[in-house]
Write an enzyme that holds these catalytic residues in place. Structure first.
Site, PDB file in Angstrom:
ATOM      1  N   GLU A  34       0.823  -2.757  10.547  1.00  0.00           N
ATOM      2  CA  GLU A  34      -0.334  -1.860  10.480  1.00  0.00           C
ATOM      3  C   GLU A  34      -1.504  -2.566  11.158  1.00  0.00           C
ATOM      4  O   GLU A  34      -1.835  -3.688  10.793  1.00  0.00           O
ATOM      5  CB  GLU A  34      -0.704  -1.554   9.032  1.00  0.00           C
ATOM      6  CG  GLU A  34       0.444  -1.060   8.163  1.00  0.00           C
ATOM      7  CD  GLU A  34       0.122  -1.223   6.684  1.00  0.00           C
ATOM      8  OE1 GLU A  34      -1.064  -1.129   6.312  1.00  0.00           O
ATOM      9  OE2 GLU A  34       1.056  -1.475   5.910  1.00  0.00           O
ATOM     10  N   ARG A  42       2.399   6.338  11.690  1.00  0.00           N
ATOM     11  CA  ARG A  42       1.257   6.944  11.010  1.00  0.00           C
ATOM     12  C   ARG A  42      -0.018   6.538  11.745  1.00  0.00           C
ATOM     13  O   ARG A  42      -0.218   5.368  12.070  1.00  0.00           O
ATOM     14  CB  ARG A  42       1.194   6.463   9.558  1.00  0.00           C
ATOM     15  CG  ARG A  42       0.067   7.080   8.742  1.00  0.00           C
ATOM     16  CD  ARG A  42       0.018   6.466   7.342  1.00  0.00           C
ATOM     17  NE  ARG A  42      -1.114   6.951   6.562  1.00  0.00           N
ATOM     18  CZ  ARG A  42      -1.671   6.279   5.549  1.00  0.00           C
ATOM     19  NH1 ARG A  42      -1.186   5.096   5.189  1.00  0.00           N
ATOM     20  NH2 ARG A  42      -2.694   6.779   4.890  1.00  0.00           N
ATOM     21  N   ASP A  75      -9.145   4.532   8.823  1.00  0.00           N
ATOM     22  CA  ASP A  75      -9.179   3.714   7.620  1.00  0.00           C
ATOM     23  C   ASP A  75     -10.623   3.524   7.168  1.00  0.00           C
ATOM     24  O   ASP A  75     -11.565   4.020   7.785  1.00  0.00           O
ATOM     25  CB  ASP A  75      -8.507   2.365   7.888  1.00  0.00           C
ATOM     26  CG  ASP A  75      -8.081   1.662   6.613  1.00  0.00           C
ATOM     27  OD1 ASP A  75      -7.993   2.328   5.561  1.00  0.00           O
ATOM     28  OD2 ASP A  75      -7.839   0.448   6.657  1.00  0.00           O
ATOM     29  N   TRP A 134       5.949   8.443   3.982  1.00  0.00           N
ATOM     30  CA  TRP A 134       7.014   7.505   4.334  1.00  0.00           C
ATOM     31  C   TRP A 134       8.368   7.903   3.753  1.00  0.00           C
ATOM     32  O   TRP A 134       9.410   7.593   4.338  1.00  0.00           O
ATOM     33  CB  TRP A 134       6.647   6.093   3.890  1.00  0.00           C
ATOM     34  CG  TRP A 134       5.477   5.523   4.624  1.00  0.00           C
ATOM     35  CD1 TRP A 134       4.235   5.253   4.115  1.00  0.00           C
ATOM     36  CD2 TRP A 134       5.417   5.160   6.010  1.00  0.00           C
ATOM     37  NE1 TRP A 134       3.414   4.754   5.095  1.00  0.00           N
ATOM     38  CE2 TRP A 134       4.110   4.681   6.268  1.00  0.00           C
ATOM     39  CE3 TRP A 134       6.337   5.200   7.058  1.00  0.00           C
ATOM     40  CZ2 TRP A 134       3.711   4.241   7.532  1.00  0.00           C
ATOM     41  CZ3 TRP A 134       5.940   4.754   8.319  1.00  0.00           C
ATOM     42  CH2 TRP A 134       4.648   4.287   8.543  1.00  0.00           C
TER      43      TRP A 134
END
Length: 461
Positions: free
Chosen positions: A9, A53, A57, A420
């Site tokens: 990520e 994805r 954030d 997920w």
């Protein structure tokens, strides 16, 4: 575990530069960047047809989480695909901004700190078995992760009270705990929140948040590959000597600021060692393990060779053998050359600009990519692999199911919800498939769900 699921990520820094229009805040720029995403996904948090994805954030940082990968080369391709996807969004955002009177450039940086001292992360995910004591595994890994910046740091010119020094890591100054369930408030080395995104009776997810974001493919290979090897070794019952540190948070900062790797590190048992010796101990243990266990994938010899050469380079204080392969060394060579050519001190704003430009993900402007075009950095993959990963999910994991479903639902114009582990059609029946096995890339239930997309009677208009 011979076959493991990996994921990365990455949070990106964002800014807008213009000579003619008023400044835009990161929040405003991010809204322009994600306008296209929101238009088709009705959200700034979406799963893409390649299984990944993409979302905004905390702090308006664009974040890209790769799909589940089970090979390191595959992971590197999908990590790079995230940059390419974001570059496409940047091009569209700049056009839209220009039409609205904001002529300028959007910059996305794959780094970990901004000029205001804020930090944003690169998080690694490793699937591990549920059996075994997680706390003990963390104890084994933390000394490695504290010292891993020697082999995987992104490098940074740190400014402090008018003084400047070059450090291994960008992230080291922003880590405050060894293990914790938080990711933003306390920023631990390992996040302990138990969210396996898989069958919780069988698996757990090791969530490492201490690492720097890497531009170099070979550094990413080494960063992920060494953890995988250590995990495999521990899973096979190999016992490590006690290397627990008295104060890992103090040590991670002191190690970052000492390019010799020799800064004293006090262990919990009272012994004093250093980062280079700790890394050597892990390297020797893994080398010994591989003599009997053997390499479980084709990149293992390359990982072990680069690991050893990097430690040797630091010990000898001659970085020329790794200056195309390890991020901090690649960047240091750039900075040293520019500094010498222009007779600058390390705290020069021009060097700070080069430090930042190294992490610019624009392939026609970012310094890393200019080096890549000149053949001045080593590669793991060909460009075509990242290009293919923009559209195609990893074919060997659960991501293949998610990607196929997302693509089919979008083509059919159907409303759906994905995470997920869940694939859901938002129809009257709320048909949902739970995909708990991250290694499973075929599923009759998913095939049936996709087939139902073409059956008008299954949906309400």
């Amino acid at each position: 575990m011979d076959r493991r699921i990996f994921g990365i990520e990455t949070e990106f820094g964002i800014t807008f530069s213009s000579k003619d229009s008023r400044p835009l805040s990161p929040e405003e720029v991010a809204r322009y960047l994600f306008r296209r995403v929101v238009s088709w996904g009705r959200s700034s948090n979406v799963f893409l047809a390649n299984g990944s994805r993409l979302y905004l954030d905390v702090g308006s940082h664009p974040e890209y989480a790769t799909a589940e990968c089970d090979e390191i080369g595959q992971l590197i391709a999908h990590d790079r695909a995230g940059e390419l996807i974001l570059n496409e969004l940047v091009a569209e955002a700049e056009k839209r901004l220009n039409l609205e009177g904001f002529a300028g450039s959007v910059y996305l940086f794959k780094n970990n700190t901004d000029s205001a001292g804020n930090s944003y992360g690169s998080h690694e995910n490793y699937l591990i078995g549920r059996r075994g004591e997680f706390a003990r595994l963390a104890e084994i890994l933390i000394p490695f992760l504290v010292t891993r910046q020697l082999i995987a740091g992104a490098g940074k010119v740190h400014q402090n009270a008018g003084q400047a020094n070059y450090s291994f890591s960008q992230r080291a100054e922003h880590i405050w705990e060894g293990i914790s369930s938080a990711t933003t408030r306390s920023r631990p080395i390992i996040n302990t929140r138990d969210e396996p995104h898989a069958d919780a009776e069988l698996y757990r997810r090791l969530h490492v948040i201490v690492g720097d974001s890497n531009m170099s493919e070979t550094t990413t290979m080494l960063k992920v590959g060494t953890i995988d090897l250590i995990l495999r070794m521990v899973e096979d019952g190999v016992i490590m000597r006690d290397l627990r540190m008295e104060n890992p948070i103090r040590s991670i900062r002191e190690i970052s600021q000492d390019l010799t790797g020799m800064a004293p590190v006090k262990l919990a048992n009272g012994r004093v060692t250093n980062a280079l010796e700790i890394q050597r101990e892990y390297f020797e243990k893994v080398s010994e393990y591989l003599l009997t266990a053997g390499a479980h994938h084709a990149l293992v010899p390359r990982i072990m060779d680069l690991w050893q050469r990097t430690l040797n380079a630091i010990e000898q204080q001659d970085f020329s053998s790794i200056e195309t392969e390890i991020d901090w060394a690649i960047k240091k060579k750039l900075l040293d050359a520019y500094q010498a050519k222009n007779s600058l001190t390390l705290n020069s704003p021009r060097l700070a600009q080069i430090d930042l430009a190294y992490h610019d993900i624009a392939t026609d402007r970012g310094l890393y990519y200019l080096l890549q075009k000149r053949g001045a950095v080593a590669r793991v993959n060909e460009d075509g692999q990242a290009m293919a990963a923009i559209e195609a999910p990893p074919a060997t994991t659960r991501a293949a199911l998610r990607g196929k479903f997302v693509k089919a639902a979008q083509s059919a114009g159907r409303d759906y919800t994905v995470d997920w582990v869940h694939l859901k059609l938002n129809d009257q029946a709320h048909q949902t498939v739970l995909c708990k096995d991250p290694f499973r890339n075929t599923d009759e239930r998913v095939d049936a769900l996709i087939a139902s997309l073409g059956t008008e009677s299954d949906f309400s208009d």
